[in-house]
Design a protein around this motif. Sequence first.
Motif, short mmCIF file in Angstrom:
data_model
loop_
_atom_site.label_atom_id
_atom_site.label_comp_id
_atom_site.label_asym_id
_atom_site.label_seq_id
_atom_site.Cartn_x
_atom_site.Cartn_y
_atom_site.Cartn_z
N ASP A 19 0.63 30.68 11.05
CA ASP A 19 1.01 31.47 12.23
C ASP A 19 -0.22 32.05 12.93
O ASP A 19 -0.29 33.23 13.23
N ARG A 20 -1.22 31.19 13.17
CA ARG A 20 -2.44 31.60 13.84
C ARG A 20 -2.48 31.04 15.26
O ARG A 20 -1.87 30.02 15.56
N PHE A 21 -3.23 31.72 16.12
CA PHE A 21 -3.41 31.26 17.49
C PHE A 21 -4.42 30.11 17.49
O PHE A 21 -5.61 30.33 17.34
N ALA A 22 -3.93 28.88 17.67
CA ALA A 22 -4.82 27.73 17.69
C ALA A 22 -5.47 27.59 19.06
O ALA A 22 -6.68 27.46 19.18
N GLY A 23 -4.66 27.58 20.12
CA GLY A 23 -5.18 27.57 21.48
C GLY A 23 -6.25 26.52 21.72
O GLY A 23 -6.02 25.33 21.58
N SER A 24 -7.45 26.97 22.07
CA SER A 24 -8.55 26.05 22.38
C SER A 24 -9.31 25.62 21.13
O SER A 24 -10.26 24.84 21.22
N SER A 25 -8.93 26.11 19.95
CA SER A 25 -9.58 25.70 18.70
C SER A 25 -9.17 24.27 18.38
O SER A 25 -7.99 23.94 18.35
N ASP A 26 -10.15 23.41 18.13
CA ASP A 26 -9.88 21.97 18.00
C ASP A 26 -9.58 21.60 16.56
O ASP A 26 -10.38 20.97 15.88
N VAL A 27 -8.40 21.99 16.10
CA VAL A 27 -8.00 21.74 14.71
C VAL A 27 -7.31 20.38 14.59
O VAL A 27 -6.85 19.81 15.59
N HIS A 28 -7.21 19.88 13.37
CA HIS A 28 -6.60 18.57 13.09
C HIS A 28 -5.17 18.75 12.59
O HIS A 28 -4.77 19.84 12.15
N LEU A 29 -4.41 17.69 12.62
CA LEU A 29 -3.08 17.69 12.02
C LEU A 29 -3.20 17.89 10.51
O LEU A 29 -4.14 17.42 9.87
N SER A 30 -2.22 18.55 9.95
CA SER A 30 -2.09 18.62 8.50
C SER A 30 -1.36 17.37 8.01
O SER A 30 -0.82 16.59 8.81
N ASP A 31 -1.29 17.17 6.70
CA ASP A 31 -0.53 16.05 6.16
C ASP A 31 0.94 16.15 6.58
O ASP A 31 1.58 15.14 6.89
N GLU A 32 1.44 17.36 6.58
CA GLU A 32 2.83 17.58 7.01
C GLU A 32 3.01 17.19 8.46
O GLU A 32 4.00 16.55 8.84
N GLY A 33 2.02 17.55 9.31
CA GLY A 33 2.09 17.19 10.72
C GLY A 33 2.10 15.69 10.92
O GLY A 33 2.85 15.16 11.76
N ARG A 34 1.28 14.96 10.17
CA ARG A 34 1.26 13.49 10.29
C ARG A 34 2.60 12.90 9.88
O ARG A 34 3.08 11.93 10.48
N GLN A 35 3.20 13.49 8.86
CA GLN A 35 4.52 13.01 8.43
C GLN A 35 5.55 13.23 9.53
O GLN A 35 6.37 12.34 9.82
N GLN A 36 5.52 14.39 10.16
CA GLN A 36 6.45 14.67 11.26
C GLN A 36 6.28 13.66 12.39
O GLN A 36 7.26 13.12 12.93
N VAL A 37 5.03 13.40 12.77
CA VAL A 37 4.75 12.50 13.88
C VAL A 37 5.12 11.07 13.53
O VAL A 37 5.63 10.31 14.38
N THR A 38 4.92 10.66 12.28
CA THR A 38 5.31 9.32 11.86
C THR A 38 6.81 9.10 12.01
O THR A 38 7.27 8.04 12.45
N HIS A 39 7.57 10.12 11.66
CA HIS A 39 9.03 10.04 11.85
C HIS A 39 9.37 9.91 13.34
O HIS A 39 10.27 9.14 13.71
N LEU A 40 8.67 10.64 14.18
CA LEU A 40 8.94 10.55 15.62
C LEU A 40 8.54 9.18 16.16
O LEU A 40 9.23 8.62 17.03
N ALA A 41 7.45 8.62 15.66
CA ALA A 41 7.03 7.29 16.09
C ALA A 41 8.12 6.25 15.78
O ALA A 41 8.40 5.37 16.60
N GLU A 42 8.73 6.37 14.62
CA GLU A 42 9.83 5.47 14.26
C GLU A 42 11.00 5.65 15.22
O GLU A 42 11.62 4.67 15.65
N ARG A 43 11.27 6.88 15.57
CA ARG A 43 12.39 7.17 16.48
C ARG A 43 12.16 6.57 17.86
O ARG A 43 13.08 6.06 18.50
N LEU A 44 10.91 6.62 18.33
CA LEU A 44 10.60 6.17 19.70
C LEU A 44 10.22 4.70 19.77
O LEU A 44 9.99 4.18 20.87
N SER A 45 10.14 4.05 18.63
CA SER A 45 9.64 2.67 18.61
C SER A 45 10.49 1.71 19.43
O SER A 45 9.98 0.69 19.93
N GLY A 46 11.77 2.00 19.59
CA GLY A 46 12.64 1.11 20.35
C GLY A 46 12.65 1.36 21.84
O GLY A 46 13.31 0.61 22.59
N HIS A 47 11.94 2.37 22.31
CA HIS A 47 11.89 2.67 23.73
C HIS A 47 10.73 1.92 24.39
O HIS A 47 9.67 1.74 23.80
N ASP A 48 10.95 1.51 25.62
CA ASP A 48 9.92 0.82 26.38
C ASP A 48 9.06 1.85 27.10
O ASP A 48 9.51 2.48 28.06
#
Length: 225
Positions: A19-48
Amino acid sequence: MPTRIFLVRHGATTLTAEDRFAGSSDVHLSDEGRQQVTHLAERLSGHDLDAVYASPMHRTIETATILAEPHGLEPTLEEGLREIDYGHWEEKSRSEVERDFAEEYAIWQEDPFTIAPKGGESGVNVLNRALPVIRRIVEAHRHRNVLVVSHKGTNRLVISSLLGFDVRGYRDRLDQSPAALSILDFMTDSRARLRLLNDVSHYEGIPDRILTDRLSSWWDRSGKA
């Protein structure tokens, strides 16, 4: 056929979890974040998708790259899609800011659209750079589907403005969870209809703390839905 914008917030980072203010701080995704995004990629894979755009920060570039890969696309980076710069609050926890900058934080809470933390940006500043980018994307991809990866504050400001909400209340009345999907349909570059907001159904089963991400102390005082 309208122009459809799939508007995504980047996945979780270590600062999200704390619960920190990231804002302009250039932080990376966590492992959890990559997992979330991978699920979204699967969801959007059928869209053009016609194109993918992203804020030029590590967490948004990585999110956009994962989402673009199934479509054979490369993200186009747009400076105007960056997150709010929180000035001297950057990387501090919300509780630290409330304690160390109590008066400044209280004033900002009342009107985050026009008030900025010392050395940071107001919501007006962010909207002035982000909204023209969205309108330019819509004009460049008429009647197509486009993916845009940005940030919690930036997405909420854009949505509030396009729908004609009182933008001063964007933090209290709209949320954007990590890797959340919102969908906007545009008939023109300024006339939009919200079709989906803050949907995280693609990563059901991810820890509940992400689904209860804090909005603001105003919301906490009023009780959570």
